[in-house]
Design an enzyme around this catalytic site. Structure first.
Site, mmCIF file in Angstrom:
data_model
loop_
_atom_site.group_PDB
_atom_site.id
_atom_site.type_symbol
_atom_site.label_atom_id
_atom_site.label_comp_id
_atom_site.label_asym_id
_atom_site.label_seq_id
_atom_site.Cartn_x
_atom_site.Cartn_y
_atom_site.Cartn_z
ATOM 1 N N ASP A 82 14.708 -0.603 0.528
ATOM 2 C CA ASP A 82 15.446 -0.786 1.778
ATOM 3 C C ASP A 82 16.538 -1.826 1.516
ATOM 4 O OD1 ASP A 82 16.110 -0.848 4.497
ATOM 5 O OD2 ASP A 82 14.378 -2.006 5.097
ATOM 6 N N ASP A 88 4.295 2.978 6.430
ATOM 7 C CA ASP A 88 3.628 2.705 7.708
ATOM 8 C C ASP A 88 4.555 2.065 8.717
ATOM 9 O OD1 ASP A 88 3.782 0.129 6.302
ATOM 10 O OD2 ASP A 88 2.544 -0.612 7.945
ATOM 11 N N ARG A 127 0.528 6.233 7.656
ATOM 12 C CA ARG A 127 0.575 6.353 6.191
ATOM 13 C C ARG A 127 0.068 7.712 5.719
ATOM 14 N NH1 ARG A 127 1.610 1.261 3.907
ATOM 15 N NH2 ARG A 127 0.675 -0.513 4.956
ATOM 16 N N PHE A 178 14.297 3.846 10.255
ATOM 17 C CA PHE A 178 12.952 3.431 9.858
ATOM 18 C C PHE A 178 12.068 4.675 9.758
ATOM 19 C CE2 PHE A 178 8.753 1.643 10.069
ATOM 20 C CZ PHE A 178 8.886 0.514 9.263
ATOM 21 N N GLU A 214 7.384 2.566 -6.295
ATOM 22 C CA GLU A 214 7.571 2.063 -4.922
ATOM 23 C C GLU A 214 7.729 3.220 -3.938
ATOM 24 O OE1 GLU A 214 7.375 0.138 -2.660
ATOM 25 O OE2 GLU A 214 8.252 -1.822 -2.923
ATOM 26 N N LYS A 234 0.828 -1.190 0.000
ATOM 27 C CA LYS A 234 0.000 0.000 0.000
ATOM 28 C C LYS A 234 0.867 1.247 0.000
ATOM 29 C CE LYS A 234 -2.789 -2.633 3.182
ATOM 30 N NZ LYS A 234 -3.056 -2.827 4.617
ATOM 31 N N GLY A 235 2.157 1.059 0.210
ATOM 32 C CA GLY A 235 3.043 2.193 0.449
ATOM 33 C C GLY A 235 3.125 3.192 -0.687
ATOM 34 N N LYS A 261 17.436 3.562 0.754
ATOM 35 C CA LYS A 261 18.410 3.547 1.855
ATOM 36 C C LYS A 261 19.651 2.809 1.375
ATOM 37 C CE LYS A 261 14.843 2.853 5.399
ATOM 38 N NZ LYS A 261 14.361 1.888 6.412
HETATM 39 P P1 IMP Z 1 12.993 -4.188 1.065
HETATM 40 O O1 IMP Z 1 13.807 -4.410 2.301
HETATM 41 O O2 IMP Z 1 13.708 -3.295 0.082
HETATM 42 O O3 IMP Z 1 12.582 -5.488 0.475
HETATM 43 O O4 IMP Z 1 11.689 -3.405 1.550
HETATM 44 C C1 IMP Z 1 10.423 -3.939 1.411
HETATM 45 C C2 IMP Z 1 9.322 -3.080 1.939
HETATM 46 O O5 IMP Z 1 9.533 -2.847 3.315
HETATM 47 C C3 IMP Z 1 9.172 -1.680 1.360
HETATM 48 O O6 IMP Z 1 8.482 -1.647 0.147
HETATM 49 C C4 IMP Z 1 8.368 -1.030 2.464
HETATM 50 O O7 IMP Z 1 7.001 -1.331 2.330
HETATM 51 C C5 IMP Z 1 8.926 -1.672 3.705
HETATM 52 N N1 IMP Z 1 9.917 -0.797 4.323
HETATM 53 C C6 IMP Z 1 11.258 -0.809 4.205
HETATM 54 N N2 IMP Z 1 11.834 0.169 4.917
HETATM 55 C C7 IMP Z 1 10.815 0.837 5.497
HETATM 56 C C8 IMP Z 1 10.754 1.996 6.355
HETATM 57 O O8 IMP Z 1 11.746 2.631 6.730
HETATM 58 N N3 IMP Z 1 9.503 2.378 6.726
HETATM 59 C C9 IMP Z 1 8.357 1.751 6.343
HETATM 60 N N4 IMP Z 1 8.375 0.678 5.540
HETATM 61 C C10 IMP Z 1 9.597 0.233 5.123
HETATM 62 MG MG MG Z 2 6.455 -1.019 -0.204
#
Ligand code: IMP
Ligand code: MG
Length: 224
Positions: free
Chosen positions: A148, A204, A210, A197, A144, A88-89, A176
Site C-alpha cells: 500500500d 482483512d 480474510r 481498501f 506479502e 496474517k495477510g 496500489k
Molecule cells: P503499507 O501501507 O504498504 O505499509 O501496508 C501495510 C499493511 O497494511 C499491508 O501488509 C496490509 O496488511 C495492510 N493493508 C494495506 N492496504 C490494505 C487494504 O486495502 N486492505 C487490507 N489491508 C491492507
Molecule cells: Mg500484510
C-alpha cells in the site's frame, strides 16, 4: 512511483473482466452462484453489501499465482530459497504459491504491525513475531498480501538485509501504485489495483473477511 515488477509485467486489473464495474454483490451473486455453486465455500450472501465490487476472482487469483510460482521456480533454479510470509495477510498467498511451485522451499513467518483497526498505514512498524531461524547468507523471498504505502515492506526488507541475508526480494499479490509513499522494489506483483481498501484472500478489515476466496473493495459505509 508506479513500477512494474522487475522481471514480469504486473497485471493491471483492467484485464480482469469485472474490473471497473461497480455492482452490489447481490446481483452478481446470482450469476456467480449459478455457475459455481458447488465450488464456492464462502456464502457470499453472508457478506451482503459489505463488499462493493470484485477486484480479483478466485479463478484470476489462482491463475496469476500459478504464473508467479513458475517464474519464481525459474528464477531460483538451483538456488537456496527461503520464503518469508508476513502474517496474517499472506497466509492464503503462501499456501497457494508454494503448492504451485515445483521445487523444495523452506518457509518462515514474521508478524509485523503497522496498522490498528483502521484503514490507513501509521508508518510505525513493530515486530510481533520474529523469524525462527538465522537467515545469514539465505536467499529470501518475502511473500506479502499487499503493498500500500510501501512503508512496511521497505522497513522489512532493510531489516532482513541488516541480518546478513544473501538476497532479499519481494512478491506481493496486490500493489496500489497510487498509494506509494516510499519506493519499494518489488520483483513479483500479482495485480496493480486502485487505491481502494480491499478485503479477502487473506486481507482483512478489523480481522474479518480474510477467508473470502476472492478479493473485493470494502464498501465505504463500512468504515467512513
Ligand atoms: P503499507 O501501507 O504498504 O505499509 O501496508 C501495510 C499493511 O497494511 C499491508 O501488509 C496490509 O496488511 C495492510 N493493508 C494495506 N492496504 C490494505 C487494504 O486495502 N486492505 C487490507 N489491508 C491492507
Ligand atoms: Mg500484510
Amino acid at each position: 512511483m508506479a513500477r512494474s515488477g522487475r522481471d514480469q509485467p504486473s497485471r493491471r486489473c483492467e484485464g480482469c473482466p469485472n474490473f471497473g464495474q461497480t455492482f452490489g454483490l447481490r446481483p452478481q451473486l446470482a450469476s456467480s452462484l449459478a455457475h459455481s455453486k458447488e465450488t464456492h465455500p464462502v456464502d457470499l450472501q453472508a457478506v451482503g453489501t459489505d463488499v462493493e465490487r470484485v477486484i480479483a476472482t478466485e479463478e484470476q487469483l489462482s491463475s496469476r499465482i500459478a504464473e508467479m510460482a513458475a517464474q519464481v521456480d525459474k528464477d531460483y533454479a538451483g538456488k537456496d530459497l527461503l520464503l518469508v510470509g508476513v502474517l496474517k495477510g499472506a497466509v492464503m498467498a503462501m499456501a497457494d504459491l508454494t503448492r504451485a511451485m515445483q521445487r523444495h522451499i523452506e518457509m518462515d513467518w514474521m508478524a509485523v504491525s503497522s496498522y490498528g483497526s483502521g484503514t490507513k498505514s501509521s508508518g510505525v512498524v513493530r515486530i510481533l513475531k520474529d523469524l525462527d531461524r538465522d537467515i545469514t547468507g539465505r536467499n529470501i523471498l518475502i511473500v506479502e498480501d499487499i503493498v500500500d504505502s510501501g512503508l512496511t515492506l521497505s522497513w522489512l526488507r532493510a531489516n532482513l538485509v541488516s541480518r546478513g541475508a544473501g538476497s532479499v526480494e519481494i512478491l506481493t499479490i496486490l500493489r496500489k501504485p497510487e498509494a506509494a509513499k516510499v519506493e519499494v522494489d518489488v520483483k513479483y506483483v500479482g495485480f496493480d489495483i486502485p487505491k481502494d481498501f480491499v478485503v479477502g484472500y487473506g486481507l482483512d478489515f478489523d480481522e474479518k473477511y480474510r477467508n473470502l476466496d476472492f478479493i473485493g473493495v470494502l464498501a465505504k459505509h463500512m468504515y467512513e
